[in-house]
Each structure stands twice: as structure tokens, then as C-alpha cells.
Design a protein around this motif. Structure first.
Motif, PDB file in Angstrom:
ATOM      1  N   PHE A 426       0.830  -1.230  -0.024  1.00 54.33           N
ATOM      2  CA  PHE A 426      -0.052   0.045   0.020  1.00 54.33           C
ATOM      3  C   PHE A 426       0.840   1.272   0.035  1.00 54.33           C
ATOM      4  O   PHE A 426       0.649   2.136  -0.795  1.00 54.33           O
ATOM      5  N   LEU A 427       1.869   1.229   0.829  1.00 53.62           N
ATOM      6  CA  LEU A 427       2.737   2.490   0.886  1.00 53.62           C
ATOM      7  C   LEU A 427       3.353   2.763  -0.284  1.00 53.62           C
ATOM      8  O   LEU A 427       3.638   3.980  -0.613  1.00 53.62           O
ATOM      9  N   ARG A 428       4.061   1.583  -0.960  1.00 54.97           N
ATOM     10  CA  ARG A 428       4.666   1.665  -2.142  1.00 54.97           C
ATOM     11  C   ARG A 428       3.610   2.392  -3.293  1.00 54.97           C
ATOM     12  O   ARG A 428       4.398   2.879  -4.293  1.00 54.97           O
ATOM     13  N   HIS A 429       2.411   2.328  -3.322  1.00 51.01           N
ATOM     14  CA  HIS A 429       1.662   2.812  -4.461  1.00 51.01           C
ATOM     15  C   HIS A 429       0.819   4.068  -3.820  1.00 51.01           C
ATOM     16  O   HIS A 429      -0.090   4.275  -4.344  1.00 51.01           O
ATOM     17  N   LEU A 430       1.748   4.727  -3.001  1.00 54.95           N
ATOM     18  CA  LEU A 430       1.081   6.271  -2.784  1.00 54.95           C
ATOM     19  C   LEU A 430       1.974   7.021  -3.660  1.00 54.95           C
ATOM     20  O   LEU A 430       3.380   6.890  -3.522  1.00 54.95           O
ATOM     21  N   ASN A 431       1.503   8.268  -3.950  1.00 55.00           N
ATOM     22  CA  ASN A 431       2.265   9.216  -4.635  1.00 55.00           C
ATOM     23  C   ASN A 431       3.071   9.795  -3.421  1.00 55.00           C
ATOM     24  O   ASN A 431       3.083   9.509  -2.214  1.00 55.00           O
ATOM     25  N   THR A 432       4.013  10.944  -3.855  1.00 57.86           N
ATOM     26  CA  THR A 432       4.983  11.168  -2.916  1.00 57.86           C
ATOM     27  C   THR A 432       4.583  11.545  -1.524  1.00 57.86           C
ATOM     28  O   THR A 432       5.084  11.367  -0.511  1.00 57.86           O
ATOM     29  N   ASN A 433       3.357  12.597  -1.577  1.00 59.63           N
ATOM     30  CA  ASN A 433       2.842  12.991  -0.199  1.00 59.63           C
ATOM     31  C   ASN A 433       1.570  12.088   0.079  1.00 59.63           C
ATOM     32  O   ASN A 433       0.921  12.563   0.969  1.00 59.63           O
ATOM     33  N   GLY A 434       1.249  10.751  -0.469  1.00 58.71           N
ATOM     34  CA  GLY A 434       0.252  10.050  -0.056  1.00 58.71           C
ATOM     35  C   GLY A 434       0.064   9.633   1.195  1.00 58.71           C
ATOM     36  O   GLY A 434       1.140   9.364   1.841  1.00 58.71           O
ATOM     37  N   VAL A 435      -0.929   9.366   1.579  1.00 57.74           N
ATOM     38  CA  VAL A 435      -1.383   8.941   2.879  1.00 57.74           C
ATOM     39  C   VAL A 435      -2.217   7.348   2.811  1.00 57.74           C
ATOM     40  O   VAL A 435      -3.227   7.525   2.315  1.00 57.74           O
ATOM     41  N   LEU A 436      -1.781   6.808   3.902  1.00 59.56           N
ATOM     42  CA  LEU A 436      -2.643   5.491   3.993  1.00 59.56           C
ATOM     43  C   LEU A 436      -3.367   5.760   5.328  1.00 59.56           C
ATOM     44  O   LEU A 436      -2.590   6.118   6.430  1.00 59.56           O
ATOM     45  N   THR A 437      -4.679   5.403   5.317  1.00 58.78           N
ATOM     46  CA  THR A 437      -5.447   5.502   6.427  1.00 58.78           C
ATOM     47  C   THR A 437      -6.258   4.299   6.975  1.00 58.78           C
ATOM     48  O   THR A 437      -6.969   3.864   6.088  1.00 58.78           O
ATOM     49  N   PHE A 438      -6.293   4.012   8.208  1.00 58.61           N
ATOM     50  CA  PHE A 438      -7.234   2.841   8.534  1.00 58.61           C
ATOM     51  C   PHE A 438      -7.898   3.225   9.854  1.00 58.61           C
ATOM     52  O   PHE A 438      -7.288   4.128  10.730  1.00 58.61           O
ATOM     53  N   SER A 439      -9.130   2.888   9.966  1.00 62.09           N
ATOM     54  CA  SER A 439      -9.875   3.377  11.102  1.00 62.09           C
ATOM     55  C   SER A 439     -10.581   1.978  11.726  1.00 62.09           C
ATOM     56  O   SER A 439     -10.808   0.890  11.163  1.00 62.09           O
ATOM     57  N   ARG A 440     -10.246   1.973  13.234  1.00 57.63           N
ATOM     58  CA  ARG A 440     -10.677   0.854  13.919  1.00 57.63           C
ATOM     59  C   ARG A 440     -11.551   1.234  15.325  1.00 57.63           C
ATOM     60  O   ARG A 440     -11.116   2.696  15.442  1.00 57.63           O
ATOM     61  N   TRP A 441     -12.023   0.361  16.198  1.00 58.22           N
ATOM     62  CA  TRP A 441     -12.559   0.737  17.424  1.00 58.22           C
ATOM     63  C   TRP A 441     -11.494   1.335  18.395  1.00 58.22           C
ATOM     64  O   TRP A 441     -10.120   0.856  18.069  1.00 58.22           O
ATOM     65  N   PHE A 442     -11.691   2.104  19.064  1.00 62.17           N
ATOM     66  CA  PHE A 442     -11.040   2.707  20.204  1.00 62.17           C
ATOM     67  C   PHE A 442     -11.660   2.478  21.401  1.00 62.17           C
ATOM     68  O   PHE A 442     -12.832   3.287  21.691  1.00 62.17           O
ATOM     69  N   PHE A 443     -10.967   1.996  22.416  1.00 64.01           N
ATOM     70  CA  PHE A 443     -11.390   1.827  23.713  1.00 64.01           C
ATOM     71  C   PHE A 443     -10.420   2.673  24.495  1.00 64.01           C
ATOM     72  O   PHE A 443      -9.326   2.400  24.459  1.00 64.01           O
ATOM     73  N   LYS A 444     -11.023   3.630  25.498  1.00 61.59           N
ATOM     74  CA  LYS A 444     -10.470   4.496  26.254  1.00 61.59           C
ATOM     75  C   LYS A 444      -9.090   3.739  27.175  1.00 61.59           C
ATOM     76  O   LYS A 444      -7.968   4.350  27.020  1.00 61.59           O
ATOM     77  N   ASP A 445      -9.462   2.680  27.858  1.00 60.07           N
ATOM     78  CA  ASP A 445      -8.370   1.895  28.565  1.00 60.07           C
ATOM     79  C   ASP A 445      -7.827   1.043  27.919  1.00 60.07           C
ATOM     80  O   ASP A 445      -6.600   0.328  28.414  1.00 60.07           O
ATOM     81  N   ARG A 446      -8.130   0.357  26.763  1.00 56.94           N
ATOM     82  CA  ARG A 446      -7.744  -0.772  26.205  1.00 56.94           C
ATOM     83  C   ARG A 446      -7.804  -1.014  24.675  1.00 56.94           C
ATOM     84  O   ARG A 446      -8.304  -1.726  24.311  1.00 56.94           O
ATOM     85  N   PRO A 447      -7.311   0.010  24.087  1.00 55.84           N
ATOM     86  CA  PRO A 447      -7.147   0.197  22.564  1.00 55.84           C
ATOM     87  C   PRO A 447      -6.368  -0.752  21.935  1.00 55.84           C
ATOM     88  O   PRO A 447      -5.535  -0.281  21.284  1.00 55.84           O
ATOM     89  N   GLY A 448      -6.572  -2.040  22.035  1.00 56.66           N
ATOM     90  CA  GLY A 448      -5.603  -3.260  21.565  1.00 56.66           C
ATOM     91  C   GLY A 448      -5.396  -3.347  20.010  1.00 56.66           C
ATOM     92  O   GLY A 448      -4.433  -3.190  19.578  1.00 56.66           O
ATOM     93  N   GLU A 449      -6.742  -2.820  19.256  1.00 54.45           N
ATOM     94  CA  GLU A 449      -6.624  -2.744  17.909  1.00 54.45           C
ATOM     95  C   GLU A 449      -5.906  -1.466  17.489  1.00 54.45           C
ATOM     96  O   GLU A 449      -4.872  -1.776  16.190  1.00 54.45           O
ATOM     97  N   ILE A 450      -5.809  -0.371  18.014  1.00 52.95           N
ATOM     98  CA  ILE A 450      -5.158   0.675  17.711  1.00 52.95           C
ATOM     99  C   ILE A 450      -3.949   0.534  18.109  1.00 52.95           C
ATOM    100  O   ILE A 450      -2.784   1.069  17.212  1.00 52.95           O
ATOM    101  N   TYR A 451      -3.412  -0.073  19.103  1.00 51.41           N
ATOM    102  CA  TYR A 451      -1.982  -0.473  19.476  1.00 51.41           C
ATOM    103  C   TYR A 451      -1.484  -1.227  18.207  1.00 51.41           C
ATOM    104  O   TYR A 451      -0.134  -1.227  17.879  1.00 51.41           O
TER     105      TYR A 451
END
Length: 810
Positions: A426-451
Motif C-alpha cells: 500500500f505504501l509503495r503505491h502512494l504518491n510522494t505525499n500520499g497517505v494510507l489511513t485505517f480506522s478501527r475501534w478505540f477503547f479508552k483504557d484498552r485500545p488493543g486494535e489501535i496499539y
């Protein structure tokens, strides 16, 4: 001893095993709707164990299963197999699935699950009886019969995929029963049993008629039979429903009703007085995506600018956008709302694309007609890998959740999108300033997926030569949902770029975050959580990650289980299960642990009890090498089969491809391998068999060494080319593995003919055990470890084969 069989028996066996594999795969597809995916996985083991029980019935009741009545029993039990498919399935539909936390509810839930699996196992018991009788009562034809067995199973793996393209799930069950009835017709002709022949004909006509009527009525949304109890709740009819091998897609809602726009990530400052026309697409009754009523005016979806998942559009205006998993078109609409110059939506499920642009095209505004928009039916990772284009934005929002992976088995819960290798593509197929973005659940005290996303971004950037990855990562969260039990506190979005974020980028993000009340979690200049700092540490991030209570290490293609963060050593540590909504996956691991204990126990029972009940326990010492041999090839075949399903699910991009290609190729090639042993006479079976077992080890050795490199080499090719490559590399391995069972039967039948059914049962029991153990090994040590465990099992089988041959009576 029973005389040999003619072509009708071969056809009967072919049809029975065809129906057996089709029903097994179909059940995992249906169970992923009516239950949850880790319970669907158990169905695979239950099916295999049912067949083992059938074999042991033949062994334990020799006075009933006499040689003289073998053909009659083949006719009778193949008919029982067909009829019991219908009865057991209808019974399953009447049992509500219960899965709660409290002890009482868990007890009820356990009973409902156990009852379901007992009921479902009966058809496989009857199938197991038929297959066992064929493979143990006609030793001179074992090679050809086993070839017919595997060829039928191989075709079933492919046929079920195509059948689900034309009929719904319940109708497909009746198709399978019809095919089983055809097997009963062939067997009854072989046995010259006119009564069973007529009954089988009548059943076939009734089943065929029902399939036609129910399929026609299902297409107008008025089926005679549908799933009613789904995940413990009564499910009302939908306005649209379509099945395929990937999923069941339903659309529900009122097209003309105005309601508050749905999203997980809306800012707290958003004006909730706004209304929109919406329909809901649900996939396997687990994950939902929204169909939005759109009239072509971007201002009508202005509310999408308040969604944290669309944060990247503020940073990169006038961008070329790639949406991974376009679903109901929400992310495509978001790009149009921000007036981006182009957007490509990649969606692997053709049914969903058809829902958006055809069936409900008038409702959605025919997004595919917009000159800036292009929908592609493909697997995203390979599409990006072979794409000559580069993008300014690659957006992945809540793709491959625990529900989206419900394609039928735990082995199929891998994700090709959440590995270091995928992110590098994915990163190799971005333009020079391109951005890869993922969204997942966020738990205040235990954001395992974001970690874990952070760890994944860090590892991917480092392997691309980035010295300080933190300058290339931004993480924000939207925390406004409150403290609902087991619900996430909000949504986290990570932005990753190969180019370090500039001060202008940071200013834009800070301004948007302030205006929309989003919280910055991690940036090049700020860190709100010491744990994120530990993951990003340049000095000892590896140690920090390895010491973390749950597994937040960056997944790789060898261990692509992003959503399963509970280490297997902690499988019964319930304190680590508390991960809110995603604790679902933690419990899945614990279920795997309990299942492993159960199948070990059942395997031991299958070894000891039949010998004791048959009165032959006194000679158990003599049959030890046979037990080792058939047990080893059962373990070896399943270890290799499941490891390649897991590996090729990543390579081919979808679990269904991995399942179908691996099963079809291995079973077909194994059938051919079995057929090639048909001319090996008993007098030379040891010498010829030893050569073939040695060749098997050599081929598996080459296979294990070459396969990882071949996968990397062809990763960017089209799906068809990757399927061909998979078939080519799997075929030689399956060819020689298929020789092991008939060779074992030939060499043991000379002295231990009474134990033939027991040996077949041992092979089945260890296969059941291996189907669970293989998953545990892959989760803990990786797919390659599971494969080499299979190689070791075949080496043990070689030694046992030599041991058998050294018996003086042989």
C-alpha cells in the motif's frame, strides 16, 4: 469375503463424498450466519468426527455389518444420509442460538450449541458408514475406490461455490441432499435392491421439486424456507437477500424514510437534526454497511465531513482516492463530498457491488455512472500490487472485522490487509505525499486494535527504510459515545505516509481536531499515551511489544491473525478477555482451547474404546505400527491442508478462494495419486510403497522451501494467475500424499483385515484432532510451523510403514 464392485458403486461413492464435502462447506457458510464464525469452525470438526463415528460403528458391530450385506448397507445408509441432511437442517433452523455471559445463559447456550452439533453430526455418521464400507470391504479395489472418494470430494469443493451463485443457502442444502440421493440410486442399483431404488427415486423427485420452487420464490423474496433464528434472535424478512460463497447479503429498511445519518465516527459537534434516506446492508447478520440515498448533489451528504474516518480528505484535497472495501458506497460518497478528483472503490464481493449500482442503483444515485468513480470487483491487495497507478489516499475503514471474516471456519479468519507485507504494498503505491489511513475501534483504557495498528505501521515503515517512523504517523480518536457496556468509546484513525508529515499537515490536523473535537493521540510532536510511546520507541520497541499483556506485534503473512490478540498460553486467562466489543475475538481463542481439549479426549476414546468393546484389545500391541501410520497420515494431511488454506487465503485474497483452491487441488491430486497405486500388487507393496513415501517426503520438502518465494513472486498477478500458480505448486504434494492411505490399507490388510475399519476411524479421529491443533499451531507459531509439523508427521508415517513391513508374518 464380498466380491468386487462395479462402476455403479464407484459412482455411488463419488456422489456420497461429493455431497459430504458440499454439505460440510455449506454448513460453515450457514453457521457463520446463524451463529458466529468460531462456532462455524467447530462444525468442520464435528463433520469429520461424525464420519469417524460411522467408521467405528462398522468396526464395533461386525455382526450387523457383515460382508455379505455390504452392498445393501451402502444403499440403505446412503439413503439415510440424504434424508438426514434435510431433517437435521430443519431441526437446526428451529434451535435458537444462545451465547451470553452469565452462568445460566451460558448453560443454556452450551445446551443449544451441543444439541445443534449432535443433530448436525447424524448425516456425517451415515456418510462415514458408506465411505468406510467402500474403503475396507473391497481391498483389491481400494486404490480406485479411494480415488473416486477423493475425486467426488474435490468436485464438491468447487460445485458448492457455483451452486450458491444460483440458489440461496437453504435451497443449497436440498441440492446437496438431492446429490446424496443420486448416490443412493447408484448403490441400490449395484445391490439390485428395487425397493430402496424406488424410494431413492421418489426422494430425488421431491427434493428437485422443492429446490426449483424455493429458488423461484426466494428471488421474489417469498421463500418457503429461510433462516429465521439468527445469532439467537428472530430475523424478520428483508427487502432483498442474496447468497454467494463469500457471504449472505441482506438489505433492510424503508427507502423513503428520513432518519439520522449512521456512522461510528461522527463528531460530537455534528448537527443531528440532519436527515438522510438510508438502507442497511448486513453481511452474515454480523457486519453492516449503509446504502445512502443520493441525488447527485454533494451538499446532501455534507455530514460526512464530520466523520473522523474521513479526516485524511482535509489533508489531501483534489486527490486520487482508493477505497478498500467500498461496501455500500459510504467512503466513495465521502470522497465526492470533499470534491476529490477521482475515486476507485475496490470490493471483493460482487453481490455488494450489484446491490449498490444495480438492484438499488436508483436509490444510491448510480454512483458508478459518475465519471470520477470506478468500482472494481477484485481483492484489494493484489489489485494495488499490480496497479500501474499510484494514489494520494488509500482508505480502509473497518474492513475485515470479526464479522466480515465469518466465511465459515476459524482457519479462515486471516486477513491479507493487516500484515507488514500488505502495508508495504500500500505504501509503495502512494504518491510522494500520499497517505494510507485505517480506522478501527478505540477503547479508552484498552485500545488493543489501535496499539496493533501502530505496531504494524511502525514495522512497515522501518522495513521501507524509514529511520524515524514516528514522523510519518498520526493517530486521532473520537471519544463521545459514553460508557455503554461492551461498546467502544469511539473510533481511532491512523494516518501513515512514506513522506514525513510537514508542519502544514500538522497544522491542518490540529485545526480540524480542535474544530470537530477530535483528540490527537500520537503525532511527531505529541503522545497522549505512554503505551504508544513504548510501541514507537527506537530503542526497545520489540521488547515492549513482547512484554505487553496481549499480542500487539505487527502481523506478517506467516501469522496473519490481526484480530486475535490473545496469546495461546493465555487462552484461559479470562482477565485478558476484557477488550470490550473486540473481546469477542479473545473468547474465540478460548473456545479453540476448550475444543482442543475435547478433540484430544475424543481421539483417545476412539483409540481405546473400540478395541475394548470389540474384544480385540489383547492384540493392541500388534497393531501399534498401524495405529501410528494411519494416525500420522491423518495428522500430516490436515496440518498441510490447513496451513495451505491459511497461506493461500492471504495469497489469493479471500478465505473462500483459499478453501476452494486448496481443497479441490489436494483432493483431486490425492485421488489421482491413490489411483496410481491400483496396480501395486500385495507382494511388492513394501518396496513400491517405500519408494513412494520417500518421494512424498522429498516433494513436501521442496514444496515447503519453494512455496514462500513463489507466493512473493506472483503476489502482484491477477487472481486467475495466482489460482493457477497455487494449483501448480499444490498438485505434486497432493499426488504423493494421496498414495499413503491405500498403501497403508494394502500392507495392513494382509494381517490385520479385521482392524481395517478401526484404522480408517483412527485416520479420521486424528484428522479431527489435527483440524483444531493446526489452527492453534498457526496462531501461536505461524503457518510455516504448522506445515513443517505435517512434514514431520509424514516422516513418522514412513518409519511406521517400515515397522509394519518388518513383522515376520508380512
Amino acid at each position: 469375503m464380498e466380491k468386487g464392485v462395479k462402476w455403479k458403486a464407484y459412482c455411488g461413492l463419488f456422489m456420497v463424498t461429493l455431497a459430504t464435502l458440499m454439505y460440510e462447506i455449506l454448513l460453515t457458510r450457514i453457521f457463520s450466519v446463524t451463529m458466529w464464525y468460531h462456532f462455524a469452525f467447530v462444525a468442520v470438526s464435528i463433520a469429520m468426527f461424525g464420519m469417524t463415528i460411522g467408521a467405528l460403528c462398522v468396526y464395533l458391530i461386525p455382526n450387523y455389518f457383515t460382508y455379505s450385506r455390504t452392498k445393501y448397507h451402502l444403499s440403505l445408509f446412503s439413503l439415510f444420509f440424504a434424508v438426514s441432511i434435510v431433517i437435521s437442517f430443519l431441526t437446526h433452523l428451529t434451535i435458537p442460538f444462545c451465547y451470553e455471559k452469565s452462568f445460566v445463559a451460558s448453560l443454556v447456550g452450551f445446551y443449544s450449541i451441543a444439541l445443534t452439533y449432535i443433530v448436525i453430526s447424524f448425516p456425517f455418521i451415515f456418510s462415514g458408514i458408506c465411505v468406510c464400507l467402500c474403503l475396507t470391504r473391497f481391498p483389491r479395489q481400494i486404490s480406485k475406490l479411494y480415488a473416486a472418494d477423493l475425486a467426488g470430494a474435490a468436485l464438491g469443493c468447487i460445485l458448492i461455490v457455483y451452486i450458491l451463485s444460483f440458489v440461496d443457502g437453504p435451497s443449497a442444502v436440498f441440492v446437496v441432499a438431492l446429490l446424496a440421493c443420486l448416490g443412493a440410486i447408484f448403490f441400490s442399483q449395484e445391490a439390485s435392491n428395487g425397493k430402496l431404488y424406488k424410494i431413492a427415486i421418489i426422494c430425488s423427485v421431491l427434493l428437485f421439486g422443492f429446490v426449483i420452487v424455493n429458488t423461484v420464490r426466494a428471488r421474489i423474496n417469498l421463500p418457503l424456507l429461510r433462516l429465521m433464528w439468527v445469532k439467537g434472535s428472530f430475523e424478520p424478512p428483508a427487502i432483498f437477500e442474496k447468497w454467494n460463497a463469500f457471504s449472505r447479503v441482506r438489505v433492510s429498511g424503508e427507502p423513503n424514510k428520513l432518519s439520522r445519518p449512521q456512522s461510528w465516527g461522527f463528531s460530537s459537534v455534528y448537527d443531528y437534526e440532519a436527515k438522510a434516506r438510508q438502507l442497511v446492508i448486513d453481511i452474515d447478520a454480523s457486519v453492516t454497511t449503509v446504502l445512502t440515498g443520493y441525488d447527485g448533489n454533494p451538499q446532501s451528504v455534507e455530514y460526512l465531513k464530520y466523520d473522523i474516518m474521513n479526516l485524511v480528505h482535509y489533508m489531501r484535497p483534489n486527490a486520487s482516492v482508493l477505497v478498500v472495501g467500498s461496501g455500500g458506497g459510504r467512503d466513495v460518497l465521502s470522497a465526492l463530498a470533499f470534491n476529490q478528483k477521482s475515486v476507485v472503490g475496490v470490493e471483493i464481493n460482487q453481490n455488494i457491488i450489484d446491490v449498490v449500482n444495480k438492484r438499488f442503483g436508483d436509490f444510491t444515485g448510480h454512483l458508478s455512472d459518475d465519471r470520477r468513480v470506478k468500482f472494481v470487483n477484485d481483492e484489494a491487495r493484489s489489485f494495488v500490487a499490480r496497479s500501474p497507478s499510484k494514489f494520494d489516499i488509500i482508505q480502509v475503514s473497518f474492513i475485515d472485522t470479526w464479522a466480515a471474516t465469518a466465511s465459515g471456519a476459524f482457519v479462515l479468519a486471516e486477513s491479507s490487509l493487516y500484515t507488514v507485507e500488505a502495508w508495504k504494498i500500500f505504501l509503495r503505491h502512494l504518491n510522494t505525499n500520499g497517505v494510507l489511513t485505517f480506522s478501527r475501534w478505540f477503547f479508552k483504557d484498552r485500545p488493543g486494535e489501535i496499539y496493533r495498528l501502530t505496531s504494524l505501521a511502525n514495522a512497515s515503515l522501518k522495513e521501507l527504510g524509514i529511520v524515524n517512523p514516528r514522523d510519518h504517523i498520526l493517530i486521532l480518536k473520537n471519544m463521545w459515545w459514553g460508557n455503554l457496556k461492551d461498546m467502544p468509546d469511539g473510533v481511532g484513525t491512523i494516518l501513515v505516509s512514506r513522506q514525513a508529515f510537514s508542519q502544514k499537515d500538522l497544522s491542518i490536523i490540529e485545526d480540524v481536531a480542535k474544530r470537530l473535537k477530535f483528540d490527537i493521540v500520537l503525532s511527531p510532536v505529541y503522545c497522549a499515551d505512554d503505551k504508544f510511546a513504548g510501541i514507537m520507541s527506537l530503542a526497545d520497541s520489540d521488547k515492549y511489544i513482547s512484554d505487553f499483556p496481549i499480542n500487539i506485534s505487527a502481523p506478517r503473512d506467516n501469522n496473519p491473525f490481526f484480530f486475535h490478540m490473545l496469546r495461546f498460553k493465555d487462552v484461559f486467562n479470562y482477565k485478558l478477555w476484557d477488550q470490550g466489543m473486540v473481546s469477542f475475538n479473545m473468547k474465540a481463542i478460548s473456545i479453540l482451547g476448550f475444543l482442543l481439549i475435547i478433540v484430544f479426549g475424543l481421539t483417545i476414546i476412539c483409540v481405546i474404546v473400540p478395541l475394548a468393546l470389540s474384544g480385540k484389545g489383547t492384540v493392541s500391541g500388534d497393531v501399534v505400527p498401524g495405529f501410528i501410520y494411519f494416525g500420522a497420515i491423518g495428522l500430516g494431511f490436515m496440518f498441510i491442508e490447513i496451513s495451505q488454506m491459511q497461506r493461500l487465503s492471504v495469497f489469493l485474497g479471500h478465505p473462500t478462494y483459499g478453501l476452494s483452491v486448496v481443497l479441490f487441488t489436494l483432493l483431486l491430486s490425492s485421488g489421482i495419486g491413490s489411483f496410481l497405486t491400483s496396480k501395486i500388487d500385495d507382494s511388492i507393496v513394501f518396496r513400491r510403497g517405500l519408494i513412494r513415501l520417500l518421494l512424498n517426503l522429498f516433494v513436501l520438502l521442496i514444496f515447503g522451501i519453494v512455496t514462500p518465494g513463489a507466493i512473493v513472486m506472483f503476489d502482484s498477478f491477477t487472481t486467475l494467475i495466482r489460482i493457477i500458480v497455487a494449483v501448480v505448486i499444490l498438485f505434486p504434494a497432493g499426488l504423493f500424499m494421496g498414495m499413503a492411505f491405500p498403501l497403508g490399507m494394502k500392507i495392513t490388510n494382509r494381517r490385520f483385515s479385521f482392524f481395517s475399519s478401526w484404522f480408517w476411524g483412527i485416520n479420521g479421529a486424528t484428522s479431527v484432532c489435527a483440524s483444531v491443533l493446526a489452527v492453534a499451531l498457526s496462531l501461536n507459531w505461524g503457518i510455516a510451523f504448522t506445515f513443517w509439523s505435517g512434514f514431520t508427521a509424514y516422516f513418522a508415517a514412513l518409519l511406521a510403514f517400515i515397522w509394519i513391513a518388518k513383522k515376520k508374518d508380512l
